[in-house]
Structures are given as structure tokens and as C-alpha cells.
Design a protein around this motif. Structure first.
Motif, PDB file in Angstrom:
ATOM      1  N   GLN A  73       0.992  -0.975   0.151  1.00  0.00           N
ATOM      2  CA  GLN A  73      -0.098   0.012   0.023  1.00  0.00           C
ATOM      3  C   GLN A  73       1.174   1.510  -0.398  1.00  0.00           C
ATOM      4  O   GLN A  73       0.763   2.390  -0.753  1.00  0.00           O
ATOM      5  CB  GLN A  73      -0.806   0.092   1.394  1.00  0.00           C
ATOM      6  CG  GLN A  73      -2.239  -1.259   0.869  1.00  0.00           C
ATOM      7  CD  GLN A  73      -2.726  -1.451   2.589  1.00  0.00           C
ATOM      8  OE1 GLN A  73      -2.114  -1.148   3.572  1.00  0.00           O
ATOM      9  NE2 GLN A  73      -4.174  -1.740   2.433  1.00  0.00           N
ATOM     10  N   HIS A  74       1.509   1.424   0.866  1.00  0.00           N
ATOM     11  CA  HIS A  74       2.833   2.355   1.103  1.00  0.00           C
ATOM     12  C   HIS A  74       2.996   2.818  -0.948  1.00  0.00           C
ATOM     13  O   HIS A  74       3.307   4.215  -1.052  1.00  0.00           O
ATOM     14  CB  HIS A  74       4.084   1.490   1.541  1.00  0.00           C
ATOM     15  CG  HIS A  74       5.064   2.661   2.055  1.00  0.00           C
ATOM     16  ND1 HIS A  74       6.075   2.472   2.592  1.00  0.00           N
ATOM     17  CD2 HIS A  74       5.353   4.366   1.062  1.00  0.00           C
ATOM     18  CE1 HIS A  74       6.867   3.938   2.737  1.00  0.00           C
ATOM     19  NE2 HIS A  74       6.628   4.450   1.671  1.00  0.00           N
ATOM     20  N   GLN A  75       3.972   1.661  -1.154  1.00  0.00           N
ATOM     21  CA  GLN A  75       4.190   1.717  -2.545  1.00  0.00           C
ATOM     22  C   GLN A  75       3.134   2.125  -3.800  1.00  0.00           C
ATOM     23  O   GLN A  75       3.096   3.370  -4.387  1.00  0.00           O
ATOM     24  CB  GLN A  75       4.993   0.474  -2.739  1.00  0.00           C
ATOM     25  CG  GLN A  75       5.631   0.718  -4.996  1.00  0.00           C
ATOM     26  CD  GLN A  75       6.684   1.482  -4.519  1.00  0.00           C
ATOM     27  OE1 GLN A  75       7.674   0.738  -3.725  1.00  0.00           O
ATOM     28  NE2 GLN A  75       6.917   2.302  -5.554  1.00  0.00           N
ATOM     29  N   LEU A  76       2.365   1.460  -3.563  1.00  0.00           N
ATOM     30  CA  LEU A  76       0.442   2.268  -3.981  1.00  0.00           C
ATOM     31  C   LEU A  76       0.590   3.243  -3.963  1.00  0.00           C
ATOM     32  O   LEU A  76       0.504   4.073  -4.955  1.00  0.00           O
ATOM     33  CB  LEU A  76      -0.136   1.885  -4.010  1.00  0.00           C
ATOM     34  CG  LEU A  76      -0.619  -0.102  -4.196  1.00  0.00           C
ATOM     35  CD1 LEU A  76      -1.369  -1.073  -4.683  1.00  0.00           C
ATOM     36  CD2 LEU A  76      -0.740  -0.500  -6.447  1.00  0.00           C
ATOM     37  N   VAL A  77       0.398   3.782  -3.165  1.00  0.00           N
ATOM     38  CA  VAL A  77       0.371   5.627  -2.699  1.00  0.00           C
ATOM     39  C   VAL A  77       1.508   6.457  -2.767  1.00  0.00           C
ATOM     40  O   VAL A  77       0.823   7.210  -3.479  1.00  0.00           O
ATOM     41  CB  VAL A  77      -0.209   5.966  -0.670  1.00  0.00           C
ATOM     42  CG1 VAL A  77       0.220   7.191  -0.815  1.00  0.00           C
ATOM     43  CG2 VAL A  77      -0.946   4.673  -0.498  1.00  0.00           C
ATOM     44  N   TYR A  78       2.690   5.911  -2.456  1.00  0.00           N
ATOM     45  CA  TYR A  78       3.534   6.745  -2.947  1.00  0.00           C
ATOM     46  C   TYR A  78       3.640   7.061  -4.390  1.00  0.00           C
ATOM     47  O   TYR A  78       3.643   7.863  -5.315  1.00  0.00           O
ATOM     48  CB  TYR A  78       4.858   6.335  -2.556  1.00  0.00           C
ATOM     49  CG  TYR A  78       6.339   7.021  -4.297  1.00  0.00           C
ATOM     50  CD1 TYR A  78       6.481   8.187  -2.928  1.00  0.00           C
ATOM     51  CD2 TYR A  78       6.567   6.033  -4.850  1.00  0.00           C
ATOM     52  CE1 TYR A  78       8.060   8.654  -3.536  1.00  0.00           C
ATOM     53  CE2 TYR A  78       7.439   7.166  -5.434  1.00  0.00           C
ATOM     54  CZ  TYR A  78       8.027   8.477  -4.303  1.00  0.00           C
ATOM     55  OH  TYR A  78       9.311   8.995  -5.382  1.00  0.00           O
ATOM     56  N   ASP A  79       3.551   5.925  -5.994  1.00  0.00           N
ATOM     57  CA  ASP A  79       3.376   5.799  -7.089  1.00  0.00           C
ATOM     58  C   ASP A  79       2.598   7.220  -8.018  1.00  0.00           C
ATOM     59  O   ASP A  79       2.268   7.566  -8.484  1.00  0.00           O
ATOM     60  CB  ASP A  79       2.962   4.303  -7.226  1.00  0.00           C
ATOM     61  CG  ASP A  79       4.040   3.853  -7.533  1.00  0.00           C
ATOM     62  OD1 ASP A  79       5.435   4.188  -7.148  1.00  0.00           O
ATOM     63  OD2 ASP A  79       4.028   2.339  -7.093  1.00  0.00           O
ATOM     64  N   TYR A  80       1.015   6.794  -6.890  1.00  0.00           N
ATOM     65  CA  TYR A  80      -0.135   7.799  -7.030  1.00  0.00           C
ATOM     66  C   TYR A  80       0.527   8.988  -7.247  1.00  0.00           C
ATOM     67  O   TYR A  80       0.326   9.634  -7.776  1.00  0.00           O
ATOM     68  CB  TYR A  80      -0.951   7.484  -6.369  1.00  0.00           C
ATOM     69  CG  TYR A  80      -1.934   8.059  -6.583  1.00  0.00           C
ATOM     70  CD1 TYR A  80      -2.972   8.422  -7.217  1.00  0.00           C
ATOM     71  CD2 TYR A  80      -2.715   9.275  -5.321  1.00  0.00           C
ATOM     72  CE1 TYR A  80      -3.569   9.482  -7.851  1.00  0.00           C
ATOM     73  CE2 TYR A  80      -3.362  10.262  -5.348  1.00  0.00           C
ATOM     74  CZ  TYR A  80      -3.808  10.685  -6.379  1.00  0.00           C
ATOM     75  OH  TYR A  80      -4.743  12.179  -6.458  1.00  0.00           O
ATOM     76  N   VAL A  81       0.687   9.532  -5.819  1.00  0.00           N
ATOM     77  CA  VAL A  81       0.764  10.923  -5.281  1.00  0.00           C
ATOM     78  C   VAL A  81       2.375  11.142  -6.007  1.00  0.00           C
ATOM     79  O   VAL A  81       1.869  12.930  -6.615  1.00  0.00           O
ATOM     80  CB  VAL A  81       1.490  11.406  -4.394  1.00  0.00           C
ATOM     81  CG1 VAL A  81       0.181  10.830  -3.466  1.00  0.00           C
ATOM     82  CG2 VAL A  81       2.833  10.068  -3.510  1.00  0.00           C
ATOM     83  N   VAL A  82       3.623  10.970  -6.578  1.00  0.00           N
ATOM     84  CA  VAL A  82       4.291  11.167  -7.832  1.00  0.00           C
ATOM     85  C   VAL A  82       3.763  11.350  -9.063  1.00  0.00           C
ATOM     86  O   VAL A  82       4.479  11.788 -10.408  1.00  0.00           O
ATOM     87  CB  VAL A  82       5.842  10.314  -7.609  1.00  0.00           C
ATOM     88  CG1 VAL A  82       6.104  10.524  -5.870  1.00  0.00           C
ATOM     89  CG2 VAL A  82       5.692   9.600  -7.343  1.00  0.00           C
ATOM     90  N   SER A  83       2.797  10.617  -9.587  1.00  0.00           N
ATOM     91  CA  SER A  83       1.724  10.376 -10.987  1.00  0.00           C
ATOM     92  C   SER A  83       1.302  11.995 -10.858  1.00  0.00           C
ATOM     93  O   SER A  83       0.917  11.729 -12.427  1.00  0.00           O
ATOM     94  CB  SER A  83       1.332   9.764 -10.989  1.00  0.00           C
ATOM     95  OG  SER A  83      -0.116   9.199 -10.439  1.00  0.00           O
TER      96      SER A  83
END
Ligand code: HEC
Length: 94
Positions: free
Chosen positions: A81-91
């Protein structure tokens, strides 16, 4: 010869599965729209509980690494989930 190929294949798979387990997030991994949508959902559900939902474009991708390392435990996110949220915010583009 076949044995050598087979065992190096197994080693490669083992190495790959180890690296995937690393919990340190240092950059984007997934950029598929389905993953980004998952990240957005987790972000919206988990990151607005203690403060207003942060603005993804207010921080650089480098700042988000540190922010997410601090906030993922607060939001009780697992590594995925940490990675998914990170990938979303930087996208999110300005
Ligand atoms: C349990 C409460 C809690 C949750 C859940 C939480 N935060 Fe925070 N957040 C805080 C607190 C407290 C601060 C301000 C103090 C600090 O920086 O530690 C903060 C500050 C921030 C900041 C400002 C940091 C800065 O350097 O300006 C951002 C951005 C942020 N959080 C993002 C998030 C994101 C993204 C999530 C979801 C993964 C999240 N937060 C979930 C408590 C929380």
C-alpha cells in the motif's frame, strides 16, 4: 549443461523474489492506471484522517519518499500500500 542453466534460472528467480520484498521505497515501481487508481483510493481513505488530504503536487517525488516513510506507518499501510500510494502521488501532474 542443462543443470547449470536450470540452477542459474532458479537463483535468478530467488534473487528477484528477494529484491521485491525490500520494504524501502525509493522510486516509482508501478505506473499502470489500475495500480494508480488503487493508490488513489488508499490515499483518499487513509491520508485525510489526521489532517486535510495533502496536495500531491505540493511536494516533489524526492520529498514524497521521506513523507511516505513517515506517514505510511501512521496510516498503518503495508509495504504494498505504501508503494501504491507513493506511485499515485508522484504520478499527479501539476
Ligand atoms: C495517524 C495520523 C496521520 C495519518 C493517518 C497520516 N498523517 Fe500525515 N501527518 C500527521 C501529522 C501529525 C503530521 C504533522 C507532523 C509531522 O510532520 O510529523 C503530518 C504531516 C503530513 C504532511 C506534511 C509534511 C511536511 O513535511 O510538510 C504530509 C504531506 C502528510 N502528512 C501526508 C500524509 C499522507 C500521504 C498520509 C497517508 C499515507 C498521511 N499523511 C497519513 C499525521 C498523520
Amino acid at each position: 549443461m542443462k543443470k547449470i542453466i536450470a540452477s542459474s534460472f532458479i537463483i535468478a528467480v530467488l534473487l528477484a523474489s528477494c529484491t521485491q520484498k525490500a520494504s524501502v521505497v525509493t522510486g516509482p515501481v508501478s505506473t499502470s492506471s489500475e495500480k494508480l487508481a488503487q493508490g488513489k483510493t488508499i490515499f483518499e481513505n487513509s491520508c485525510g484522517r489526521c489532517h486535510d488530504l495533502p496536495e500531491p503536487t505540493a511536494h516533489t517525488s524526492v520529498q514524497w519518499v521521506g513523507i511516505m516513510n513517515a506517514m505510511a506507518p501512521k496510516a498503518k499501510l503495508n509495504d504494498e500500500q505504501h508503494q501504491l500510494v507513493y506511485d499515485y502521488v508522484v504520478s499527479v501532474k501539476k
